[in-house]
Design an enzyme around this catalytic site. Structure first.
Site, PDB file in Angstrom:
ATOM      1  N   GLY A 147       0.749  -1.247   0.000  1.00  0.00           N
ATOM      2  CA  GLY A 147       0.000   0.000   0.000  1.00  0.00           C
ATOM      3  C   GLY A 147       0.778   1.295   0.000  1.00  0.00           C
ATOM      4  O   GLY A 147       0.186   2.362  -0.148  1.00  0.00           O
ATOM      5  N   GLU A 160       4.024  -6.418   1.992  1.00  0.00           N
ATOM      6  CA  GLU A 160       3.740  -6.867   0.620  1.00  0.00           C
ATOM      7  C   GLU A 160       3.738  -5.729  -0.382  1.00  0.00           C
ATOM      8  O   GLU A 160       2.708  -5.437  -0.993  1.00  0.00           O
ATOM      9  CB  GLU A 160       2.369  -7.545   0.580  1.00  0.00           C
ATOM     10  CG  GLU A 160       2.375  -8.938   1.120  1.00  0.00           C
ATOM     11  CD  GLU A 160       0.977  -9.520   1.220  1.00  0.00           C
ATOM     12  OE1 GLU A 160       0.881 -10.724   1.412  1.00  0.00           O
ATOM     13  OE2 GLU A 160      -0.006  -8.768   1.106  1.00  0.00           O
ATOM     14  N   PRO A 161       4.857  -5.075  -0.578  1.00  0.00           N
ATOM     15  CA  PRO A 161       4.871  -3.964  -1.531  1.00  0.00           C
ATOM     16  C   PRO A 161       4.663  -4.432  -2.963  1.00  0.00           C
ATOM     17  O   PRO A 161       5.302  -5.375  -3.415  1.00  0.00           O
ATOM     18  CB  PRO A 161       6.280  -3.385  -1.359  1.00  0.00           C
ATOM     19  CG  PRO A 161       7.101  -4.533  -0.868  1.00  0.00           C
ATOM     20  CD  PRO A 161       6.178  -5.339   0.012  1.00  0.00           C
ATOM     21  N   ARG A 166       3.156  -1.827  -5.918  1.00  0.00           N
ATOM     22  CA  ARG A 166       3.380  -0.609  -6.693  1.00  0.00           C
ATOM     23  C   ARG A 166       4.768   0.012  -6.488  1.00  0.00           C
ATOM     24  O   ARG A 166       5.425   0.439  -7.441  1.00  0.00           O
ATOM     25  CB  ARG A 166       2.334   0.434  -6.287  1.00  0.00           C
ATOM     26  CG  ARG A 166       2.293   1.676  -7.153  1.00  0.00           C
ATOM     27  CD  ARG A 166       1.376   2.737  -6.525  1.00  0.00           C
ATOM     28  NE  ARG A 166       0.105   2.210  -6.091  1.00  0.00           N
ATOM     29  CZ  ARG A 166      -1.002   2.164  -6.851  1.00  0.00           C
ATOM     30  NH1 ARG A 166      -0.990   2.664  -8.053  1.00  0.00           N
ATOM     31  NH2 ARG A 166      -2.119   1.630  -6.389  1.00  0.00           N
ATOM     32  N   TYR A 188      -9.523   5.129 -12.906  1.00  0.00           N
ATOM     33  CA  TYR A 188      -9.420   5.840 -11.613  1.00  0.00           C
ATOM     34  C   TYR A 188      -9.197   7.337 -11.772  1.00  0.00           C
ATOM     35  O   TYR A 188      -8.990   8.026 -10.776  1.00  0.00           O
ATOM     36  CB  TYR A 188      -8.244   5.309 -10.776  1.00  0.00           C
ATOM     37  CG  TYR A 188      -8.028   3.824 -10.787  1.00  0.00           C
ATOM     38  CD1 TYR A 188      -8.955   2.959 -10.201  1.00  0.00           C
ATOM     39  CD2 TYR A 188      -6.872   3.269 -11.348  1.00  0.00           C
ATOM     40  CE1 TYR A 188      -8.732   1.588 -10.197  1.00  0.00           C
ATOM     41  CE2 TYR A 188      -6.650   1.902 -11.332  1.00  0.00           C
ATOM     42  CZ  TYR A 188      -7.579   1.066 -10.760  1.00  0.00           C
ATOM     43  OH  TYR A 188      -7.361  -0.281 -10.751  1.00  0.00           O
ATOM     44  N   CYS A 236     -10.940   2.569 -29.874  1.00  0.00           N
ATOM     45  CA  CYS A 236     -12.269   3.052 -30.255  1.00  0.00           C
ATOM     46  C   CYS A 236     -13.149   3.210 -29.030  1.00  0.00           C
ATOM     47  O   CYS A 236     -13.991   2.352 -28.726  1.00  0.00           O
ATOM     48  CB  CYS A 236     -12.902   2.086 -31.240  1.00  0.00           C
ATOM     49  SG  CYS A 236     -11.992   2.086 -32.765  1.00  0.00           S
ATOM     50  N   GLU A 237     -12.935   4.297 -28.342  1.00  0.00           N
ATOM     51  CA  GLU A 237     -13.651   4.555 -27.101  1.00  0.00           C
ATOM     52  C   GLU A 237     -13.341   6.005 -26.742  1.00  0.00           C
ATOM     53  O   GLU A 237     -12.164   6.367 -26.612  1.00  0.00           O
ATOM     54  CB  GLU A 237     -13.086   3.589 -26.045  1.00  0.00           C
ATOM     55  CG  GLU A 237     -13.679   3.679 -24.683  1.00  0.00           C
ATOM     56  CD  GLU A 237     -14.784   2.652 -24.463  1.00  0.00           C
ATOM     57  OE1 GLU A 237     -14.737   1.564 -25.053  1.00  0.00           O
ATOM     58  OE2 GLU A 237     -15.709   2.988 -23.722  1.00  0.00           O
ATOM     59  N   TYR A 296       0.888  -1.815 -12.349  1.00  0.00           N
ATOM     60  CA  TYR A 296      -0.541  -1.798 -12.695  1.00  0.00           C
ATOM     61  C   TYR A 296      -0.812  -1.154 -14.054  1.00  0.00           C
ATOM     62  O   TYR A 296      -1.885  -0.615 -14.281  1.00  0.00           O
ATOM     63  CB  TYR A 296      -1.370  -1.119 -11.599  1.00  0.00           C
ATOM     64  CG  TYR A 296      -1.219  -1.764 -10.245  1.00  0.00           C
ATOM     65  CD1 TYR A 296      -1.612  -3.083 -10.051  1.00  0.00           C
ATOM     66  CD2 TYR A 296      -0.670  -1.071  -9.164  1.00  0.00           C
ATOM     67  CE1 TYR A 296      -1.465  -3.703  -8.819  1.00  0.00           C
ATOM     68  CE2 TYR A 296      -0.524  -1.686  -7.925  1.00  0.00           C
ATOM     69  CZ  TYR A 296      -0.923  -2.995  -7.763  1.00  0.00           C
ATOM     70  OH  TYR A 296      -0.768  -3.592  -6.539  1.00  0.00           O
TER      71      TYR A 296
HETATM   72  N1  LLP Z   1      -1.178  -7.323  -0.857  1.00  0.00           N
HETATM   73  C1  LLP Z   1      -2.483  -7.479  -1.167  1.00  0.00           C
HETATM   74  C2  LLP Z   1      -3.275  -8.495  -0.497  1.00  0.00           C
HETATM   75  C3  LLP Z   1      -3.066  -6.647  -2.151  1.00  0.00           C
HETATM   76  O1  LLP Z   1      -4.353  -6.797  -2.439  1.00  0.00           O
HETATM   77  C4  LLP Z   1      -2.276  -5.678  -2.805  1.00  0.00           C
HETATM   78  C5  LLP Z   1      -2.847  -4.828  -3.847  1.00  0.00           C
HETATM   79  C6  LLP Z   1      -0.912  -5.574  -2.452  1.00  0.00           C
HETATM   80  C7  LLP Z   1      -0.408  -6.402  -1.464  1.00  0.00           C
HETATM   81  C8  LLP Z   1       0.010  -4.579  -3.092  1.00  0.00           C
HETATM   82  O2  LLP Z   1      -0.386  -3.278  -2.819  1.00  0.00           O
HETATM   83  P1  LLP Z   1       0.470  -2.019  -3.355  1.00  0.00           P
HETATM   84  O3  LLP Z   1       1.770  -1.994  -2.568  1.00  0.00           O
HETATM   85  O4  LLP Z   1       0.692  -2.230  -4.785  1.00  0.00           O
HETATM   86  O5  LLP Z   1      -0.397  -0.874  -3.075  1.00  0.00           O
HETATM   87  N2  LLP Z   1      -5.019  -1.625  -9.734  1.00  0.00           N
HETATM   88  C9  LLP Z   1      -4.913  -0.601  -8.696  1.00  0.00           C
HETATM   89  C10 LLP Z   1      -4.198  -1.132  -7.474  1.00  0.00           C
HETATM   90  C11 LLP Z   1      -4.863  -2.363  -6.886  1.00  0.00           C
HETATM   91  C12 LLP Z   1      -4.145  -2.908  -5.680  1.00  0.00           C
HETATM   92  C13 LLP Z   1      -4.696  -4.245  -5.326  1.00  0.00           C
HETATM   93  N3  LLP Z   1      -4.054  -4.889  -4.215  1.00  0.00           N
HETATM   94  C14 LLP Z   1      -4.196   0.610  -9.272  1.00  0.00           C
HETATM   95  O6  LLP Z   1      -3.807   0.575 -10.433  1.00  0.00           O
HETATM   96  O7  LLP Z   1      -4.026   1.600  -8.584  1.00  0.00           O
END
Ligand code: LLP
Length: 428
Positions: A245, A287-288, A290, A331, A358-359, A387
């Site tokens: 996150g 759990e990084p 992004r 988003y 086409c959108e 992503y």
């Molecule tokens: N762990 C779990 C259980 C998750 O569901 C996620 C992301 C992560 C770790 C990694 O989170 P991060 O560090 O990437 O924030 N498609 C969206 C983001 C969806 C995130 C889903 N879960 C976007 O493009 O912003």
């Protein structure tokens, strides 16, 4: 001006990534192309592993959340950097196994895992299954094989980029709620099985978060639950997984937190809370997703036509769009966008960057300030490493672009671009 250390401007005024001119990369690999910098990815991995070493005595592990960008090469890099892996599907697991990722360091997530996926995971020797719901406990136990499991908990902390709220948050499709008694019932159910051992709990409070406080609160809530499980069921779980996150810079002024600061705070809260609750300090998992590939990637496009609608706006059309980056559409996500040949110059023009699909909603940005653009220019969109490719589609049967990795001034293709023949490959 830029969003990442791997980006710069050279003497010609061109944008560089990993020290290489992006115009040369566009000429060599064609456009659209996604370019990533390996040194930046590794530095991002190390920020997590070194923070765990510095502030938590190394008693933990960062798991790369491969949903952000899954391919064999990034699994190899995560492995070399001593990380574990979070996978959520048979496809992500298959990719990791193909890259020889050690299965014992893989955590299998998902809110609706199939029996086939669970079988694949156990057969491959995947270390941990993160259980989402009661049926999954039955399904897994019914397989009759030993498995180490964590429970996904809804901690009631919901975080967004700039703010967070403490809610009941029972209304989420992921995990077990605390306040309804569902979570403790799940823990009891696992403890009563023959084959499953309850080793930990997990939560994920959101994505692109700039604030440390919601993570501290989530850690407190989860440790409280660990103490409850110990008191009521006599089981002391050894793993605490705080999910991903951490936010990244999409715009130069975004106040993304440093991982080190984040981690220092969270580690302190865990120490205090464990002392107060009489718990042994758990093995900590982060759990990084992004923040590992996100800042290390850019997408290069070529400008096609420029359509000026007087008194309305100017559309600049590029050779990609929602197929390789659906995030503006989904988003309203904002990106830093540059004319790669004029990266050092001020952004003076206001454009709407349109894709080739086409959108009408196929846009990469609206009212973006960019250096002047004309047909044939190379356009760079920054911070697209996470992503983007992961959520790419073949709408309009447009092939997905290649992904190129930079290392020591050299570029190599790590995911080949699709061809138009690939578009009909599965057709019967
Ligand atoms: N762990 C779990 C259980 C998750 O569901 C996620 C992301 C992560 C770790 C990694 O989170 P991060 O560090 O990437 O924030 N498609 C969206 C983001 C969806 C995130 C889903 N879960 C976007 O493009 O912003």
């Amino acid at each position: 001006m830029f969003t990442s250390d791997c980006l710069n401007v050279n003497e010609k005024g061109h944008l560089t990534i990993g020290g290489v001119d992006t115009l040369d990369l566009a000429a060599r690999h064609g456009t659209p192309v996604m370019v990533m910098d390996e040194a930046q990815i590794r530095a991002n991995c190390r920020a997590y592993t070194s923070s765990i070493a510095q502030y938590y005595g190394g008693h933990g592990m960062a798991l790369y959340a491969s949903k952000a960008f899954s391919c064999k090469e990034i699994c190899r890099i995560a492995k070399e950097e001593g990380m574990g892996l979070d996978v959520v599907s048979a496809g992500e697991l298959y990719t990791a196994l193909q890259a020889d990722f050690p299965p014992q360091h893989i955590y299998f997530h998902g809110n609706n895992k199939s029996l086939a996926e669970l079988e694949m995971a156990l057969d491959a020797g995947v270390g941990y299954i993160v259980i989402d719901n009661m049926q999954e406990i039955e399904l897994l136990e019914g397989m009759g094989k030993p498995a180490q499991v964590l429970l996904r908990i809804k901690p009631g902390v919901e975080a967004h980029t700039h703010e967070f709220i403490r809610t009941g948050q029972i209304d989420s499709k992921f995990g077990f709620a605390l306040e309804t008694g569902e979570a403790i019932a799940a823990a009891r159910a696992v403890v009563q099985t023959q084959h499953l051992s309850l080793v930990g709990i997990h939560c994920h409070i959101g994505s692109q978060i700039f604030d440390v406080a919601p993570f501290e609160l989530a850690a407190q809530v989860l440790l409280g639950f660990m103490a409850k499980v110990k008191a009521e069921l006599g089981v002391e779980m050894s793993q605490l997984n705080l999910g991903g996150g951490i936010g990244i810079k999409y715009l130069p002024d975004d106040a993304a937190p440093s991982y080190t600061v984040y981690f220092e705070h969270v580690a302190q809260v865990i120490e205090q809370q464990c002392a107060a609750l009489g718990l042994t300090k758990p093995f900590l998992l982060l759990e990084p997703g992004r923040s590992i590939p996100g800042p290390a990637g850019i997408t290069l496009y070529t400008v096609g036509n420029v359509k000026e609608i007087s008194d309305v706006r100017t559309y600049v059309a590029v050779d990609g769009g929602m197929g390789d980056n659906p995030r503006y559409m989904m988003y309203g996500a904002k990106y830093t966008i540059l004319n790669a040949a004029k990266a050092g110059e001020p952004a003076t023009e206001t454009y709407t960057i349109a894709g080739r699909y086409c959108e009408s909603g196929d846009l990469l940005a609206e009212h973006a300030l960019v250096q002047p653009l004309q047909p044939g220019d190379v356009l760079a969109v920054l911070s697209t490493g996470a992503y983007n490719y992961a959520m790419a589609s073949n709408y309009n049967r447009v092939p997905k672009p290649p992904v190129v990795m930079m290392r020591d001034g050299e570029s190599r293709v790590i995911v080949r671009g699709e061809t138009i023949e690939d578009m009909a490959r599965l057709d019967v």
